[in-house]
Design an enzyme around this catalytic site. Structure first.
Site, PDB file in Angstrom:
ATOM      1  N   SER A   1       1.020  -1.367  -0.192  1.00  0.00           N
ATOM      2  CA  SER A   1       0.264  -0.192   0.288  1.00  0.00           C
ATOM      3  C   SER A   1       0.977   0.992   0.351  1.00  0.00           C
ATOM      4  CB  SER A   1      -0.854   0.299   0.712  1.00  0.00           C
ATOM      5  OG  SER A   1      -1.461   1.431   0.920  1.00  0.00           O
TER       6      SER A   1
ATOM      7  N   TYR B   1      -1.707  -0.315  10.242  1.00  0.00           N
ATOM      8  CA  TYR B   1      -1.630  -0.915   9.074  1.00  0.00           C
ATOM      9  C   TYR B   1      -0.688  -0.526   8.132  1.00  0.00           C
ATOM     10  CZ  TYR B   1      -3.053  -1.015   4.682  1.00  0.00           C
ATOM     11  OH  TYR B   1      -4.057  -1.603   2.371  1.00  0.00           O
TER      12      TYR B   1
HETATM   13  N1  LIG Z   1      -8.871  -0.409  -1.528  1.00  0.00           N
HETATM   14  C1  LIG Z   1      -7.932   0.527  -1.328  1.00  0.00           C
HETATM   15  O1  LIG Z   1      -7.643   1.419  -1.029  1.00  0.00           O
HETATM   16  C2  LIG Z   1      -6.476  -0.084  -0.975  1.00  0.00           C
HETATM   17  C3  LIG Z   1      -4.933   0.575  -0.596  1.00  0.00           C
HETATM   18  C4  LIG Z   1      -3.908   0.066  -0.222  1.00  0.00           C
HETATM   19  C5  LIG Z   1      -3.797  -1.170  -0.575  1.00  0.00           C
HETATM   20  N2  LIG Z   1      -4.622  -1.866  -0.157  1.00  0.00           N
HETATM   21  C6  LIG Z   1      -4.899  -3.576  -0.227  1.00  0.00           C
HETATM   22  O2  LIG Z   1      -5.581  -4.387  -1.546  1.00  0.00           O
HETATM   23  C7  LIG Z   1      -5.671  -5.482  -1.328  1.00  0.00           C
HETATM   24  C8  LIG Z   1      -7.067  -5.894  -0.973  1.00  0.00           C
HETATM   25  O3  LIG Z   1      -8.256  -4.424  -0.541  1.00  0.00           O
HETATM   26  P1  LIG Z   1      -9.393  -4.783  -1.452  1.00  0.00           P
HETATM   27  O4  LIG Z   1      -8.955  -3.341  -1.136  1.00  0.00           O
HETATM   28  O5  LIG Z   1      -9.805  -5.209  -2.761  1.00  0.00           O
HETATM   29  O6  LIG Z   1     -10.261  -4.772  -0.412  1.00  0.00           O
HETATM   30  P2  LIG Z   1     -11.724  -5.675  -0.131  1.00  0.00           P
HETATM   31  O7  LIG Z   1     -12.507  -5.289  -1.317  1.00  0.00           O
HETATM   32  O8  LIG Z   1     -12.361  -5.109   1.065  1.00  0.00           O
HETATM   33  O9  LIG Z   1     -10.852  -6.975  -0.427  1.00  0.00           O
HETATM   34  C9  LIG Z   1     -10.737  -7.680   0.569  1.00  0.00           C
HETATM   35  C10 LIG Z   1     -10.213  -8.803   0.694  1.00  0.00           C
HETATM   36  O10 LIG Z   1      -9.539  -9.863   1.136  1.00  0.00           O
HETATM   37  C11 LIG Z   1      -9.845 -11.069   2.250  1.00  0.00           C
HETATM   38  N3  LIG Z   1      -9.798 -10.953   3.215  1.00  0.00           N
HETATM   39  C12 LIG Z   1      -9.787 -10.130   4.192  1.00  0.00           C
HETATM   40  N4  LIG Z   1      -9.774 -11.001   5.749  1.00  0.00           N
HETATM   41  C13 LIG Z   1      -9.288 -12.263   4.841  1.00  0.00           C
HETATM   42  C14 LIG Z   1      -8.854 -13.624   6.014  1.00  0.00           C
HETATM   43  N5  LIG Z   1      -7.962 -13.334   6.776  1.00  0.00           N
HETATM   44  N6  LIG Z   1      -8.771 -14.627   4.566  1.00  0.00           N
HETATM   45  C15 LIG Z   1      -8.335 -14.734   3.232  1.00  0.00           C
HETATM   46  N7  LIG Z   1      -9.166 -13.956   2.653  1.00  0.00           N
HETATM   47  C16 LIG Z   1      -9.782 -12.514   3.698  1.00  0.00           C
HETATM   48  C17 LIG Z   1     -12.072 -10.288   1.806  1.00  0.00           C
HETATM   49  O11 LIG Z   1     -13.384 -11.471   1.264  1.00  0.00           O
HETATM   50  P3  LIG Z   1     -13.652 -12.189   2.583  1.00  0.00           P
HETATM   51  O12 LIG Z   1     -14.313 -11.377   3.832  1.00  0.00           O
HETATM   52  O13 LIG Z   1     -14.466 -12.909   2.213  1.00  0.00           O
HETATM   53  O14 LIG Z   1     -12.463 -13.396   3.096  1.00  0.00           O
HETATM   54  C18 LIG Z   1     -11.957  -9.326   0.591  1.00  0.00           C
HETATM   55  O15 LIG Z   1     -12.047 -10.451  -0.453  1.00  0.00           O
HETATM   56  C19 LIG Z   1      -5.545  -5.346   0.908  1.00  0.00           C
HETATM   57  O16 LIG Z   1      -3.567  -6.155   0.922  1.00  0.00           O
HETATM   58  C20 LIG Z   1      -5.352  -4.041   0.939  1.00  0.00           C
HETATM   59  O17 LIG Z   1      -4.559  -4.024   2.207  1.00  0.00           O
HETATM   60  C21 LIG Z   1      -6.163  -1.485  -0.773  1.00  0.00           C
END
Ligand SMILES: NC(=O)c1ccc[n+]([C@@H]2O[C@H](COP(=O)([O-])OP(=O)(O)OC[C@H]3O[C@@H](n4cnc5c(N)ncnc54)[C@H](OP(=O)(O)O)[C@@H]3O)[C@@H](O)[C@H]2O)c1
Length: 243
Positions: free
Chosen positions: A142, A155
């Site tokens: 991130s 985080y």
């Molecule tokens: N959105 C942003 O602004 C942003 C920015 C920088 C980095 N990121 C990173 O991008 C990645 C994806 O996030 P996203 O933005 O796409 O958010 P998201 O839509 O909330 O997706 C996160 C996914 O992780 C899964 N998850 C959560 N806890 C888990 C666990 N214990 N085991 C397995 N799966 C798990 C969730 O599915 P379940 O609940 O079904 O397990 C969900 O599908 C993350 O690593 C996040 O830190 C996001």
């Protein structure tokens, strides 16, 4: 092997957001997907969407806090397709908050999912990659780790821990393996749903310049599609409006 067509790609956190968009994009370009996350109904529906479009996808419920679940995800790839070419360590949570709120359970959750979960993914896939003499890790970190701001320290620390281990793994990987990290800025996903702090929840609602998940999926695809001797180490993708 270069390109994406025919590669076996396992993705954690595949049920929504960046993971889901990556699965759809990679499947459309001929990858065989293995989808992991906790909510099996999401994975089942996504696999059905991919298959309906002529793609190939298997899924297995995966909680990255459990080492055995990552082993099962990798085993699913090998049993179904005979190999694993790429593991995208994407699952992550962001229940960010000010330190003074002492949301220690949220701190533990971020350490367990964002950091320990990636280590378990490496533990599951690395021996397979060594045996195959090929393989690629794509770790989703991130921009929170690049510009440290209030409320996001824990985080950011988990993401920077992954940044550090990714670089160390790259140096140990040798000529056969590839190790990539992708740092998204703000992306419009369900990510903010994990926030428990009311203060932070109200602040997050003011961000109106997010990227789409597909913007990050294209960066992941770029790293995967390079020739096997080309190791894309680090990609940062932000909205132009992000400071
Ligand atoms: N959105 C942003 O602004 C942003 C920015 C920088 C980095 N990121 C990173 O991008 C990645 C994806 O996030 P996203 O933005 O796409 O958010 P998201 O839509 O909330 O997706 C996160 C996914 O992780 C899964 N998850 C959560 N806890 C888990 C666990 N214990 N085991 C397995 N799966 C798990 C969730 O599915 P379940 O609940 O079904 O397990 C969900 O599908 C993350 O690593 C996040 O830190 C996001």
């Amino acid at each position: 092997m270069s390109g994406i067509n025919g590669k076996v790609v396992a993705i954690t956190g595949a049920g929504s957001g960046i993971g889901e968009a990556s699965a759809l994009l990679l499947a459309s370009r001929g990858a065989k997907l293995v989808l992991g996350a906790r909510r099996g109904d999401r994975l089942e529906a996504l696999a059905a969407r991919i298959e309906a479009k002529g793609g190939t996808a298997a899924w297995t419920t995966t909680d990255v806090r459990r080492r055995n679940d990552l082993a099962d995800l990798v085993a699913c790839a090998r049993e179904r397709y005979g190999a694993l070419d790429v593991l995208v360590n994407n699952a992550g949570v962001g229940p960010i908050s000010p330190f003074d709120e002492l949301r220690v359970e949220d701190w533990d959750q971020m350490i367990d999912v964002n950091f320990r979960g990636v280590l378990y993914g490496i533990a599951a896939a690395l021996p397979v990659f060594r045996e195959q003499r090929k393989g690629q890790f794509v770790n989703v970190v991130s921009t929170a780790g690049l510009r440290i701001v209030p409320n996001q320290a824990v985080y950011a620390a988990t993401k920077n821990a992954v940044r550090t281990l990714t670089e160390g793994l790259r140096q140990e990987a040798g000529p056969d393996l590839r190790v990539t990290m992708v740092s998204p800025g703000y992306v419009g996903t369900e990510f903010a749903d994990s926030v428990t702090s009311p203060t932070v929840k109200s602040q997050a609602q003011t961000v109106d310049f997010c990227l789409a998940p597909d913007d990050i999926a294209r960066a992941i695809a770029f790293a995967i599609e390079q020739p096997s001797n080309v190791d894309v180490g680090d990609i940062v993708v932000r909205p132009t409006a992000q400071g």
